[in-house]
Write a protein that holds these residues in place. Structure first.
Motif, PDB file in Angstrom:
ATOM      1  N   HIS A  62      89.027 -38.179  34.473  1.00 19.89           N
ATOM      2  CA  HIS A  62      87.781 -38.380  33.643  1.00 19.89           C
ATOM      3  C   HIS A  62      86.715 -39.147  34.982  1.00 19.89           C
ATOM      4  O   HIS A  62      87.412 -39.918  36.172  1.00 19.89           O
ATOM      5  CB  HIS A  62      87.961 -39.152  33.121  1.00 19.89           C
ATOM      6  CG  HIS A  62      88.170 -38.705  31.594  1.00 19.89           C
ATOM      7  ND1 HIS A  62      87.088 -37.913  30.964  1.00 19.89           N
ATOM      8  CD2 HIS A  62      89.344 -39.102  30.834  1.00 19.89           C
ATOM      9  CE1 HIS A  62      88.099 -37.955  29.882  1.00 19.89           C
ATOM     10  NE2 HIS A  62      88.891 -38.094  29.565  1.00 19.89           N
ATOM     11  N   ILE A 107      86.620 -45.037  29.643  1.00 21.87           N
ATOM     12  CA  ILE A 107      87.225 -43.457  28.556  1.00 21.87           C
ATOM     13  C   ILE A 107      87.638 -44.908  27.616  1.00 21.87           C
ATOM     14  O   ILE A 107      88.226 -45.850  27.634  1.00 21.87           O
ATOM     15  CB  ILE A 107      89.039 -43.166  29.319  1.00 21.87           C
ATOM     16  CG1 ILE A 107      89.075 -42.638  30.511  1.00 21.87           C
ATOM     17  CG2 ILE A 107      89.457 -42.936  28.187  1.00 21.87           C
ATOM     18  CD1 ILE A 107      90.088 -42.255  31.298  1.00 21.87           C
ATOM     19  N   SER A 109      85.454 -39.436  26.837  1.00 23.91           N
ATOM     20  CA  SER A 109      84.739 -40.831  27.534  1.00 23.91           C
ATOM     21  C   SER A 109      83.281 -40.804  27.848  1.00 23.91           C
ATOM     22  O   SER A 109      82.794 -40.472  27.075  1.00 23.91           O
ATOM     23  CB  SER A 109      85.059 -40.372  29.402  1.00 23.91           C
ATOM     24  OG  SER A 109      83.823 -39.033  29.560  1.00 23.91           O
TER      25      SER A 109
END
Lengths: 378, 188
Positions: A55, A59, A75
């Protein structure tokens, strides 16, 4: 901009804002005054076994499938990623939300992943094929939390539009709306799918009975001094845990509505809580960047999980209770060996030592006091 | 699929703050770009009330910011929060500076600097267009297109005004030079 007054104002603004930001950022890790009682001295610090990276934004949500093979993460940028929990391999990436994904839930049959987002929508995804099943429209403001009932029939969602909605998970049809319930930040179903708990910004927790036609409010639990960010039913459905912005976690008796225990130790808001599958321990993730494991019998911290560098927004146990997963603002998911079925600090330490010996690892810092002495936080 | 949402309270407050802010920019721009509007008395009427409208805009923007902070659990201890919300934070800092200095005492003390400081309002306009576009992308409410159209119109008006002012300055320079030349020639 040649005027000296403008220059002076700019310089003062730059210096004060930099000092404030640096001050704020460092005070999270080390406050100039003691906030935590020496209860956590000599507690084991558990470090992550694995870190999943992929990501590129905070998150906010994670969920583990009931079979323990799959982990889903959502996310700030609206991306959802599906990982193989054991290998750490990225299986799918779901794109469709146009704002942060703040809540995720996986159905008991492991076919459906539900995601709640600040784009006001809930999306249902097919976990096997990696496709979008449908979008649930109806909320008029950010979706704050979602939950799937253990019987796989219902989906509950709470939103900043001050409503809680119940949806039919199979058809996506909106079944009912609870109006003016306030700003509900968290929802959870009881293991028998008969009750729904909601944690609200007004510091209260409400328990709704779902068995009748329209949900009936059966309990209002008060005691937190700030908003309730997370709620979770114990595996036996008898207790309810709540994490709050007042930095504490409370354990409640669902039947009587009485407080059974108070867990204090976090130095900032508790965003997420999760019961271990055996119901003996409780994990909590906080704004103070740490995760704590609490012993429900003694209300004491069993272990501190340190490794995240920013707020921990979400924690989840694997079904066997051996792995604890956490998602954080530091853009990583961390997997920790959760000391399951252990109740004492010594046992956890012993387990850690055994693991290190087995793996031939250099011993990790073991105690809080060791860390203090070495001056190394992580 | 393109969908339009209903506007939540936080967004509605932001929209009214934006509308008030645009109103504060109108009088000068109207007077210069459309001089004929002077006859209607609208620019003068707005000019007289500009300060109070500006203050109202700041208060509304503050309400918008507070609601968003409440709603979205902002992590102020994380420096990336300030980077991600840079447009909102930036506009808010500018609005705060303008709000603090929106009094006769500040005008008196700061003199020329006051004018320079209040030029920041045009920077705020550019940041606001970016802010609306960035934060509302993918989930427009009924107010989003109106906000974007209104900010674009006022931005275009500002650009025309600056261009006209620049042209006017250049013309005045040329006229001065010609007058000096003429004066020089006549003395010869």
């Amino acid at each position: 901009m040649s005027n000296p007054i403008v220059k002076q104002i700019t310089a003062i603004l730059a210096i004060t804002s930099t000092a404030t930001l640096v001050g704020l950022n460092s005070c999270r890790l080390q406050l100039p005054f003691p906030m935590v009682k020496p209860d956590i001295i000599s507690l084991p610090i558990i470090q992550p076994d694995r870190t999943l990276q992929g990501h590129s934004a905070w998150i906010y949500a994670i969920a583990i499938s009931p079979d323990g093979h799959t982990l889903a993460s959502g996310s700030y940028k609206g991306a959802i990623k599906i990982w193989h929990l054991h290998t750490g391999k990225l299986l799918h990436s779901f794109k469709g939300h146009t704002d942060a994904v703040v809540s995720l839930a996986i159905s008991t049959d492991q076919l459906v992943l539900a995601s709640g987002s600040w784009d006001n929508r809930i999306k249902l995804w097919n976990l096997k094929t990696g496709t979008l099943i449908r979008t649930l429209d109806g909320h008029r403001d950010d979706v704050q939390a979602i939950a799937i009932s253990p019987n796989g029939k219902l989906l509950a969602s709470s939103s900043a539009d001050h409503t809680i909605k119940l949806w039919n998970l199979d058809t996506g049809k909106e079944l009912l709306t609870l109006q003016n319930v306030g700003w509900v930040k968290s929802v959870a179903f009881s293991p028998d799918s008969q009750k729904l708990a909601s944690g609200s910004k007004d510091n209260s927790i409400k328990i709704w009975q779902l068995s009748t036609g329209s949900p009936k409010l059966i309990q209002t639990l008060t005691g937190h001094s700030q908003g309730v960010c997370s709620v979770a039913f114990s595996p036996d459905g008898q207790k309810l845990a709540s994490g709050s912005m007042d930095k504490t976690i409370k354990l409640w008796d669902v039947t009587t509505g009485k407080t059974l225990a108070n867990f204090a130790g976090h130095t900032n808001s508790v965003w997420s809580i999760a019961f271990s599958p055996n119901g003996k321990t409780l994990a909590s993730g906080s704004y103070d960047t740490t995760i704590k494991l609490w012993d429900l019998a003694t209300s004491k911290v069993l272990a501190n999980f340190k490794g995240h560098t920013k707020s921990v927004w979400s924690v989840a146990f694997s079904p066997n209770g051996q792995t604890l997963a956490s998602g954080s603002s530091d853009e990583t998911i961390k997997l920790w060996s959760a000391p399951h079925n252990t109740t004492t600090h010594t046992q956890i330490l012993e387990k850690r030592k055994q693991y290190e010996n087995k793996k031939g690892l250099k011993p990790l810092l073991q105690t809080y006091s060791d860390v203090e002495a070495s001056g190394d936080e992580d | 699929m393109f969908t339009i949402d209903e506007s939540p309270l936080a967004n509605t407050l932001g929209f009214i703050a934006l509308a008030s802010y645009i109103v504060t920019l109108l009088p000068t721009n109207l007077r210069i770009v459309f001089p004929e509007t002077k006859a209607t008395g609208i620019p003068q009427w707005l000019l007289k009330r500009r300060r109070i409208i500006g203050i109202a805009s700041f208060i509304l923007a503050l309400g918008h910011a507070l609601l968003m902070i409440q709603k979205r659990k902002f992590d102020f201890l994380d420096l990336s929060t300030f980077w991600i919300y840079i447009q909102g934070v930036g506009t808010f800092i500018i609005f705060t500076l303008l709000f603090i200095t929106s009094n006769n005492w500040s005008v008196k003390i700061m003199k020329k600097t006051w004018k320079q400081l209040h030029q920041l309002t045009y920077i705020a306009l550019a940041i606001l267009i970016w802010h609306i576009w960035d934060k509302m992308s993918g989930h427009w409410t009924y107010l989003t297109p109106i906000s974007l159209i209104a900010t674009t119109i006022i931005a275009v008006l500002c650009i025309i005004r600056f261009w006209m002012e620049h042209k006017g300055k250049q013309q005045r320079k040329t006229t001065k030079v010609t007058q000096v030349d003429l004066a020089g020639k006549s003395t010869r």
